[in-house]
Design a protein around this motif. Structure first.
Motif, short mmCIF file in Angstrom:
data_model
loop_
_atom_site.label_atom_id
_atom_site.label_comp_id
_atom_site.label_asym_id
_atom_site.label_seq_id
_atom_site.Cartn_x
_atom_site.Cartn_y
_atom_site.Cartn_z
N VAL A 223 -6.49 -2.71 6.15
CA VAL A 223 -7.04 -4.07 6.07
C VAL A 223 -8.56 -4.06 6.15
CG1 VAL A 223 -4.97 -5.11 7.06
CG2 VAL A 223 -6.84 -4.42 8.57
N HIS A 224 -9.15 -5.05 5.51
CA HIS A 224 -10.57 -5.35 5.67
C HIS A 224 -10.61 -6.75 6.26
CE1 HIS A 224 -14.64 -6.60 3.84
NE2 HIS A 224 -14.85 -5.83 4.90
N GLY A 225 -10.89 -6.83 7.56
CA GLY A 225 -10.72 -8.11 8.25
C GLY A 225 -9.24 -8.44 8.32
N GLN A 226 -8.87 -9.60 7.78
CA GLN A 226 -7.46 -9.99 7.75
C GLN A 226 -6.88 -9.89 6.34
OE1 GLN A 226 -6.99 -13.85 9.61
NE2 GLN A 226 -7.42 -13.04 11.65
N THR A 227 -7.59 -9.17 5.47
CA THR A 227 -7.14 -9.00 4.09
C THR A 227 -6.48 -7.64 3.92
OG1 THR A 227 -8.90 -10.42 3.22
CG2 THR A 227 -7.87 -8.91 1.66
N LEU A 228 -5.23 -7.65 3.47
CA LEU A 228 -4.52 -6.41 3.16
C LEU A 228 -5.06 -5.85 1.86
CD1 LEU A 228 -2.09 -4.45 3.67
CD2 LEU A 228 -0.74 -6.01 2.22
N VAL A 229 -5.55 -4.60 1.91
CA VAL A 229 -6.13 -3.99 0.70
C VAL A 229 -5.32 -2.81 0.20
CG1 VAL A 229 -8.44 -4.79 1.32
CG2 VAL A 229 -7.72 -2.47 1.97
N GLY A 230 -4.40 -2.26 1.02
CA GLY A 230 -3.62 -1.13 0.54
C GLY A 230 -2.72 -0.55 1.60
N ASN A 231 -2.07 0.56 1.25
CA ASN A 231 -1.26 1.31 2.21
C ASN A 231 -2.00 2.60 2.57
OD1 ASN A 231 -0.84 3.18 0.11
ND2 ASN A 231 1.20 2.42 -0.37
N ALA A 232 -1.56 3.24 3.63
CA ALA A 232 -2.18 4.49 4.07
C ALA A 232 -1.15 5.60 4.03
CB ALA A 232 -2.74 4.35 5.48
N TRP A 233 -1.59 6.79 3.63
CA TRP A 233 -0.75 7.97 3.74
C TRP A 233 -1.64 9.15 4.08
CZ3 TRP A 233 -2.21 10.69 -0.77
CH2 TRP A 233 -2.59 9.92 -1.87
N GLY A 234 -1.07 10.33 4.31
CA GLY A 234 -1.83 11.48 4.78
C GLY A 234 -2.97 11.85 3.86
N ALA A 235 -3.84 12.69 4.36
CA ALA A 235 -4.99 13.20 3.60
C ALA A 235 -6.02 12.13 3.30
CB ALA A 235 -4.54 13.90 2.32
N GLN A 236 -6.13 11.12 4.17
CA GLN A 236 -7.16 10.10 4.08
C GLN A 236 -7.23 9.41 2.72
OE1 GLN A 236 -7.89 13.07 6.16
NE2 GLN A 236 -7.16 11.52 7.57
N HIS A 237 -6.05 9.06 2.20
CA HIS A 237 -5.94 8.34 0.94
C HIS A 237 -5.11 7.08 1.15
CE1 HIS A 237 -7.46 11.95 -0.97
NE2 HIS A 237 -7.32 11.42 -2.18
N GLY A 238 -5.23 6.15 0.23
CA GLY A 238 -4.42 4.96 0.21
C GLY A 238 -4.28 4.45 -1.20
N SER A 239 -3.29 3.59 -1.43
CA SER A 239 -3.08 2.96 -2.73
C SER A 239 -3.39 1.48 -2.62
CB SER A 239 -1.63 3.15 -3.19
OG SER A 239 -1.30 4.51 -3.28
N SER A 240 -4.09 0.95 -3.60
CA SER A 240 -4.46 -0.46 -3.60
C SER A 240 -3.22 -1.34 -3.66
CB SER A 240 -5.35 -0.76 -4.81
OG SER A 240 -5.45 -2.15 -5.05
N ILE A 241 -3.15 -2.35 -2.80
CA ILE A 241 -2.02 -3.27 -2.81
C ILE A 241 -1.97 -4.05 -4.13
CG2 ILE A 241 -3.30 -5.12 -1.65
CD1 ILE A 241 0.47 -4.26 -1.27
N LEU A 242 -3.13 -4.31 -4.74
CA LEU A 242 -3.13 -5.02 -6.03
C LEU A 242 -2.51 -4.15 -7.12
CD1 LEU A 242 -6.63 -6.77 -5.99
CD2 LEU A 242 -4.40 -7.70 -5.33
N SER A 243 -2.76 -2.85 -7.09
CA SER A 243 -2.14 -1.94 -8.06
C SER A 243 -0.64 -1.86 -7.83
CB SER A 243 -2.76 -0.54 -7.95
OG SER A 243 -4.13 -0.56 -8.27
N ILE A 244 -0.23 -1.85 -6.57
CA ILE A 244 1.20 -1.82 -6.25
C ILE A 244 1.88 -3.09 -6.76
CG2 ILE A 244 2.84 -1.94 -4.32
CD1 ILE A 244 0.89 -0.07 -2.79
N ILE A 245 1.28 -4.24 -6.52
CA ILE A 245 1.86 -5.51 -6.98
C ILE A 245 1.95 -5.54 -8.51
CG2 ILE A 245 1.44 -7.99 -7.14
CD1 ILE A 245 0.36 -7.83 -4.25
N ASP A 246 0.90 -5.05 -9.18
CA ASP A 246 0.93 -5.00 -10.65
C ASP A 246 2.10 -4.15 -11.14
OD1 ASP A 246 -1.28 -6.63 -10.91
OD2 ASP A 246 -2.69 -4.99 -11.27
N GLU A 247 2.32 -3.01 -10.49
CA GLU A 247 3.42 -2.14 -10.92
C GLU A 247 4.77 -2.77 -10.61
OE1 GLU A 247 2.88 2.18 -10.73
OE2 GLU A 247 4.77 2.26 -9.61
N MET A 248 4.91 -3.43 -9.46
CA MET A 248 6.17 -4.12 -9.16
C MET A 248 6.43 -5.22 -10.18
SD MET A 248 6.56 -4.32 -5.00
CE MET A 248 5.06 -5.27 -4.70
N ASN A 249 5.40 -5.95 -10.55
CA ASN A 249 5.57 -7.02 -11.55
C ASN A 249 6.02 -6.45 -12.89
OD1 ASN A 249 4.74 -8.84 -9.62
ND2 ASN A 249 2.67 -9.08 -10.42
N ALA A 250 5.44 -5.31 -13.26
CA ALA A 250 5.82 -4.68 -14.53
C ALA A 250 7.25 -4.17 -14.49
CB ALA A 250 4.86 -3.54 -14.86
#
Length: 262
Positions: A223-250
């Motif tokens: 999160v950045h403040g109260q805004t969800l920006v992505g998920n977290a996984w090992g190796a100090q990386h994350g995936s953008s929540i907007l990219s995830i939503i776009d893929e779910m929509n597709a």
């Protein structure tokens, strides 16, 4: 099973975790009944989850633990939870669609005092909170496999759980893009609680950061403040929540049209 990994010059751990526990004594309790509206269990981004409970949820001797990224609704009105895909991929590479998921009732930890993985147990009073309906391509950061956004979709049981915007020290009220490089962000994970660090930049389809995670934090909301920006996984990386939503929509189906539940 835990394997130390090295990436970006840092020693890290995969944030998902498989545990083997000693069996508990006593007879197995009866399955949990559906809960009344007044007693629904609150879950949200940062809630710990436990699954792959063997031989039984009542007396598990092995299990896996991760953390929910967010809880929301899709275009069809389903209550949906998100976490990491690699949480639901077994040792043979099979995607565990249909896996039952429970809330982890062990106390959440902090960076200084991580949650005791041996204490992780399913919330049998609430019962199964939902089933996995989709598992994306995992990140495959440290191998030659296809690179994915590493998310899983869980259709939640509204007779047992209700969404909450606040878990631990994080409140999620909106969804947005990861902030600019150098901006401080935080994550809320079941294993190590609230940890923060700056965004480092971008690596292919992911963003990179200096937020500490440990085994069991996989899927933690970033999160950045109260805004969800992505998920977290090992190796100090994350995936953008907007990219995830776009893929779910597709993809369509459960999760398409995802938006926060409250």
């Amino acid at each position: 099973m835990i394997r130390p990994l090295r990436a970006l010059g840092l020693v890290v751990l995969l944030a998902g975790m498989t545990l083997t526990a000693a069996p508990s004594a006593g007879a197995a309790p009866a399955p949990a009944p559906a809960k009344s509206e007044q007693s629904l269990t609150p879950i949200g981004g940062g809630t710990g989850i436990i699954f792959r409970l063997k031989p039984t949820p009542e007396e598990p001797t092995s299990y896996n633990v991760c953390t929910l990224t967010a809880v929301g609704r899709d275009a069809a009105g389903n209550l949906v939870g998100l976490t990491n895909a690699h949480c639901f991929i077994d040792e043979q590479g099979n995607k565990l669609v249909g896996e039952e998921v429970y809330r982890d009732i062990s106390p959440a930890g902090t960076a200084a005092a991580p949650a005791d993985l041996n204490a992780s147990r399913p919330d049998l009073e609430t019962g199964s909170i939902g089933k996995v309906t989709y598992v994306s391509t995992p990140n495959n950061l440290l191998n030659t496999g296809p690179k994915g956004l590493d998310y899983a979709v869980i259709k939640l049981d509204e007779s047992r759980v209700a969404p909450t915007s606040t878990v631990g020290s994080v409140t999620i009220t909106s969804i947005g893009a990861p902030p600019a490089t150098g901006t401080r962000m935080c994550k809320q994970g079941h294993r190590t609680g609230l940890t923060c660090g700056i965004r480092l930049g971008t690596n292919g389809i992911w963003f990179t950061h200096l937020i500490w995670t440990n085994g069991g934090d996989s899927g933690s909301p970033v999160v950045h403040g109260q805004t969800l920006v992505g998920n977290a996984w090992g190796a100090q990386h994350g995936s953008s929540i907007l990219s995830i939503i776009d893929e779910m929509n597709a993809n369509g189906g459960v999760g398409a049209g995802f938006h926060l539940a409250n």
